[in-house]
Write an enzyme that holds these catalytic residues in place. Structure first.
Site, PDB file in Angstrom:
ATOM      1  N   CYS A  83     -12.191  69.001  65.520  1.00  0.00           N
ATOM      2  CA  CYS A  83     -11.274  69.019  64.382  1.00  0.00           C
ATOM      3  C   CYS A  83     -10.321  70.205  64.530  1.00  0.00           C
ATOM      4  O   CYS A  83     -10.494  71.049  65.420  1.00  0.00           O
ATOM      5  CB  CYS A  83     -12.064  69.127  63.082  1.00  0.00           C
ATOM      6  SG  CYS A  83     -12.753  70.773  62.784  1.00  0.00           S
TER       7      CYS A  83
ATOM      8  N   GLU B 107     -19.305  72.690  66.931  1.00  0.00           N
ATOM      9  CA  GLU B 107     -18.600  73.528  67.902  1.00  0.00           C
ATOM     10  C   GLU B 107     -18.609  75.002  67.484  1.00  0.00           C
ATOM     11  O   GLU B 107     -18.809  75.891  68.310  1.00  0.00           O
ATOM     12  CB  GLU B 107     -17.152  73.059  68.071  1.00  0.00           C
ATOM     13  CG  GLU B 107     -17.017  71.664  68.648  1.00  0.00           C
ATOM     14  CD  GLU B 107     -16.915  70.590  67.571  1.00  0.00           C
ATOM     15  OE1 GLU B 107     -16.284  69.549  67.840  1.00  0.00           O
ATOM     16  OE2 GLU B 107     -17.462  70.795  66.466  1.00  0.00           O
TER      17      GLU B 107
ATOM     18  N   CYS C 121     -12.149  73.638  64.602  1.00  0.00           N
ATOM     19  CA  CYS C 121     -12.895  73.874  65.837  1.00  0.00           C
ATOM     20  C   CYS C 121     -11.956  74.045  67.020  1.00  0.00           C
ATOM     21  O   CYS C 121     -12.232  74.835  67.933  1.00  0.00           O
ATOM     22  CB  CYS C 121     -13.867  72.727  66.085  1.00  0.00           C
ATOM     23  SG  CYS C 121     -15.162  72.613  64.824  1.00  0.00           S
TER      24      CYS C 121
ATOM     25  N   HIS D 205     -19.556  73.632  61.561  1.00  0.00           N
ATOM     26  CA  HIS D 205     -19.410  72.511  62.486  1.00  0.00           C
ATOM     27  C   HIS D 205     -20.157  72.814  63.779  1.00  0.00           C
ATOM     28  O   HIS D 205     -20.406  73.974  64.119  1.00  0.00           O
ATOM     29  CB  HIS D 205     -17.933  72.260  62.769  1.00  0.00           C
ATOM     30  CG  HIS D 205     -17.197  71.641  61.626  1.00  0.00           C
ATOM     31  ND1 HIS D 205     -16.003  70.962  61.781  1.00  0.00           N
ATOM     32  CD2 HIS D 205     -17.480  71.593  60.298  1.00  0.00           C
ATOM     33  CE1 HIS D 205     -15.584  70.525  60.605  1.00  0.00           C
ATOM     34  NE2 HIS D 205     -16.457  70.903  59.685  1.00  0.00           N
TER      35      HIS D 205
END
Length: 216
Positions: A143, A115, A146, A113
């Site tokens: 999410c 992040e 993260c 992801h």
């Protein structure tokens, strides 16, 4: 790659929402990371040694260059076909020290992801495993995975653009995972059973007895 974009931002807003806006980023000694791939238009003003970016201003404003960069990354990532619509930058003392975009499908890595990748890059850049004096700007609310990484990295502050509800409406629904966290491990959709606890505790005993460990 280091970017310095927080300098002399002069916003002029006119018209109805969403309004057009312009701002100048003084470029002496700076690198400006807005380009013609963004929704707006960039033109160099040689007379004033500045870069002018003309783009769209939403109802709540888009005058922050760090969030603007995160959003720009998210859009470019979709357009390039490299991954999902998510972009992140990490800032320390007015410098963008790391950037990340979603690369789940590109790298076949479900943890890739935006992040997570930005946090990894920032830690490598600084040579640290904590980012206590850094801020994270991300195009969408993080999410659960993260969010956990953000807390482990001990970032000072997080800014996000679209919400988790916005993500859910576009096929990225994290509410299921949040619900799973609240369930007893054995009752989760992916059952989780504890075993060999006493043997596993040996690693913690070794950790407690190690005199030269680095706590984190």
């Amino acid at each position: 790659m280091w970017w310095l974009v927080w300098a002399g931002v002069d916003c002029v807003v006119a018209g109805d929402w969403p309004a057009r806006f312009e701002f100048n980023l003084k470029s002496q000694g700076l690198r400006i990371n807005l380009n013609t791939k963004s929704r707006g238009r960039v033109a160099r003003d040689h007379t004033h040694s500045a870069v002018r970016y003309t783009g769209w201003l939403g109802r709540h404003g888009m005058s922050n260059p760090f969030m603007a960069r995160a959003i720009q990354l998210s859009i470019e990532n979709v357009q390039s076909g490299r991954g999902g619509p998510f972009g992140t930058v990490i800032v320390q003392a007015g410098n963008i020290i790391a950037e990340g975009v979603n690369q789940v499908t590109l790298t076949h890595d479900p943890t890739a992801h935006a992040e997570i990748l930005a946090i990894r890059e920032a830690c490598r850049t600084l040579g640290l495993f904590e980012l206590k004096d850094c801020e994270l700007y991300t195009s969408c609310e993080p999410c659960p995975m993260c969010l956990g990484a953000i807390y482990w990295a001990r970032l000072a502050r997080v800014y996000f653009g679209s919400s988790a509800a916005d993500a859910s409406q576009n096929g990225f629904d994290d509410s299921f995972i949040y619900g799973e966290i609240a369930q007893p491990p054995a009752q989760r959709k992916i059952p989780m059973m504890q075993m060999m606890r006493q043997e596993a505790l040996a690693a913690f005993h070794a950790w407690q007895q190690k005199p030269d460990k680095t706590p984190y």
